[in-house]
Design a protein around this motif. Sequence first.
Motif, PDB file in Angstrom:
ATOM      1  N   TYR A  86       8.165  -5.720  -2.797  1.00 26.08           N
ATOM      2  CA  TYR A  86       7.457  -5.669  -1.514  1.00 26.08           C
ATOM      3  C   TYR A  86       8.424  -6.011  -0.375  1.00 26.08           C
ATOM      4  N   ALA A  87       9.181  -7.098  -0.559  1.00 30.42           N
ATOM      5  CA  ALA A  87      10.118  -7.537   0.479  1.00 30.42           C
ATOM      6  C   ALA A  87      11.175  -6.472   0.744  1.00 30.42           C
ATOM      7  N   GLY A  88      11.670  -5.842  -0.314  1.00 26.25           N
ATOM      8  CA  GLY A  88      12.643  -4.770  -0.144  1.00 26.25           C
ATOM      9  C   GLY A  88      12.062  -3.599   0.613  1.00 26.25           C
ATOM     10  N   ALA A  89      10.786  -3.298   0.371  1.00 29.38           N
ATOM     11  CA  ALA A  89      10.127  -2.205   1.087  1.00 29.38           C
ATOM     12  C   ALA A  89      10.001  -2.519   2.574  1.00 29.38           C
ATOM     13  N   VAL A  90       9.726  -3.785   2.901  1.00 24.75           N
ATOM     14  CA  VAL A  90       9.657  -4.192   4.306  1.00 24.75           C
ATOM     15  C   VAL A  90      11.019  -4.008   4.977  1.00 24.75           C
ATOM     16  N   LEU A  91      12.049  -4.524   4.333  1.00 29.04           N
ATOM     17  CA  LEU A  91      13.387  -4.506   4.929  1.00 29.04           C
ATOM     18  C   LEU A  91      13.911  -3.089   5.129  1.00 29.04           C
ATOM     19  N   SER A  92      13.497  -2.174   4.274  1.00 25.93           N
ATOM     20  CA  SER A  92      14.015  -0.814   4.351  1.00 25.93           C
ATOM     21  C   SER A  92      13.083   0.145   5.087  1.00 25.93           C
ATOM     22  N   SER A  93      12.027  -0.376   5.705  1.00 27.02           N
ATOM     23  CA  SER A  93      11.066   0.468   6.421  1.00 27.02           C
ATOM     24  C   SER A  93      11.115   0.188   7.922  1.00 27.02           C
ATOM     25  N   ARG A  94      10.857   1.222   8.685  1.00 33.41           N
ATOM     26  CA  ARG A  94      10.815   1.071  10.139  1.00 33.41           C
ATOM     27  C   ARG A  94       9.402   1.183  10.695  1.00 33.41           C
ATOM     28  N   THR A  95       8.483   1.713   9.891  1.00 29.26           N
ATOM     29  CA  THR A  95       7.102   1.898  10.340  1.00 29.26           C
ATOM     30  C   THR A  95       6.139   1.488   9.238  1.00 29.26           C
ATOM     31  N   PRO A  96       4.892   1.188   9.592  1.00 27.12           N
ATOM     32  CA  PRO A  96       3.890   0.890   8.558  1.00 27.12           C
ATOM     33  C   PRO A  96       3.688   2.058   7.602  1.00 27.12           C
ATOM     34  N   ALA A  98       5.996   4.286   6.584  1.00 26.70           N
ATOM     35  CA  ALA A  98       7.087   4.293   5.602  1.00 26.70           C
ATOM     36  C   ALA A  98       6.884   3.188   4.570  1.00 26.70           C
ATOM     37  N   TYR A  99       6.467   2.047   5.045  1.00 25.37           N
ATOM     38  CA  TYR A  99       6.179   0.923   4.141  1.00 25.37           C
ATOM     39  C   TYR A  99       5.065   1.298   3.165  1.00 25.37           C
ATOM     40  N   GLY A 100       4.030   1.946   3.657  1.00 26.43           N
ATOM     41  CA  GLY A 100       2.924   2.364   2.810  1.00 26.43           C
ATOM     42  C   GLY A 100       3.362   3.342   1.733  1.00 26.43           C
ATOM     43  N   ARG A 101       4.216   4.272   2.085  1.00 31.50           N
ATOM     44  CA  ARG A 101       4.696   5.234   1.090  1.00 31.50           C
ATOM     45  C   ARG A 101       5.494   4.536  -0.003  1.00 31.50           C
ATOM     46  N   LYS A 102       6.306   3.556   0.385  1.00 36.27           N
ATOM     47  CA  LYS A 102       7.117   2.841  -0.609  1.00 36.27           C
ATOM     48  C   LYS A 102       6.249   1.981  -1.520  1.00 36.27           C
ATOM     49  N   LEU A 103       5.232   1.331  -0.944  1.00 39.71           N
ATOM     50  CA  LEU A 103       4.337   0.541  -1.798  1.00 39.71           C
ATOM     51  C   LEU A 103       3.525   1.442  -2.722  1.00 39.71           C
ATOM     52  N   ALA A 104       3.209   2.635  -2.264  1.00 43.67           N
ATOM     53  CA  ALA A 104       2.493   3.575  -3.132  1.00 43.67           C
ATOM     54  C   ALA A 104       3.346   3.963  -4.330  1.00 43.67           C
ATOM     55  N   ARG A 105       4.638   4.139  -4.115  1.00 45.31           N
ATOM     56  CA  ARG A 105       5.526   4.457  -5.239  1.00 45.31           C
ATOM     57  C   ARG A 105       5.605   3.284  -6.213  1.00 45.31           C
ATOM     58  N   ILE A 106       5.644   2.069  -5.667  1.00 44.95           N
ATOM     59  CA  ILE A 106       5.635   0.883  -6.526  1.00 44.95           C
ATOM     60  C   ILE A 106       4.334   0.828  -7.327  1.00 44.95           C
ATOM     61  N   ALA A 107       3.232   1.134  -6.664  1.00 39.80           N
ATOM     62  CA  ALA A 107       1.924   1.090  -7.319  1.00 39.80           C
ATOM     63  C   ALA A 107       1.837   2.108  -8.452  1.00 39.80           C
ATOM     64  N   ARG A 108       2.362   3.291  -8.225  1.00 38.63           N
ATOM     65  CA  ARG A 108       2.260   4.332  -9.252  1.00 38.63           C
ATOM     66  C   ARG A 108       3.066   3.986 -10.500  1.00 38.63           C
ATOM     67  N   GLY A 109       4.134   3.227 -10.313  1.00 37.30           N
ATOM     68  CA  GLY A 109       4.981   2.893 -11.448  1.00 37.30           C
ATOM     69  C   GLY A 109       4.609   1.615 -12.166  1.00 37.30           C
ATOM     70  N   ALA A 110       3.578   0.932 -11.680  1.00 36.32           N
ATOM     71  CA  ALA A 110       3.207  -0.365 -12.261  1.00 36.32           C
ATOM     72  C   ALA A 110       2.401  -0.197 -13.546  1.00 36.32           C
TER      73      ALA A 110
END
Length: 281
Positions: A86-96, A98-110
Amino acid sequence: MTETALVLGAGGVTGSAWETGILYGLAKAGVDLGDVDMIIGSSAGAVVGAQLASGLVGLPELYELQLADPQGLTGGRLGVPTLLRYAGAVLSSRTPEAYGRKLARIARGARLGVTAEQRRAAIADRLPSSDWPERALRVTAVDAATGELHTFDKDSGIPLVDAVTASSAVPAVWPVATVEGRSWIDGGVHSTANAHLAEGYGRVVVIAPTASGNKVIVSPRSQAAELVAKGARVEVITPDAAAKKAFGRNPLDPACRAAAARAGLAQSAAHTAAVTAVMSG
């Protein structure tokens, strides 16, 4: 701009219990926020918002439910590895988004111990009705493909249970929700309260179990300040020290919900006057 709105933010099992305690305490003091013109709920707030808007169960009963033995309720946990992602997704995102897309990828792989069907059934059990209420209710969720915030209401054509399940789909804790061919994750991913959705309402109360923001997520108080700048009267309620202690280290632990509800009830007294002033115009 005289209409009223109640914003209920994200915060897990303890957050929904605390919100219920706050609402019950305010109602006991003569300020019933179930009478507002619009309820906006995200994640935990979507559950509480749907319960409140239904009108089928009163706040005393909803509060007592939070005090009941949580045996049989499924809890969750965001482990350290997931929090680091989650923290890495925040640091590498510039917008909510982009952050949402990255968390969605994390969610799909869980790898999860619960299926989408089981999660939907658990949400259905918490709602007094599977039908959208007549009272205006908006439920937020984030599109897993685009990362964009979306809201569901009674005119959206989406069943209430599906909307609340989508809004509560915490990435890597609960399954990604699929509704009519589209995938959704937790509405609190965009912001913990989504109070900006109350723009246009003249009197707004924001109850936000998660008070903080970060470089991509706007905090509830910052969103409230924007509403005030546009002419609204706003009161923001976030957890006090006692409530934070009651939440414990895991906001998804049902064993902590009774303490969180009691903390909300106790804290409500400190906000009664301010909420009354906002709601009275």
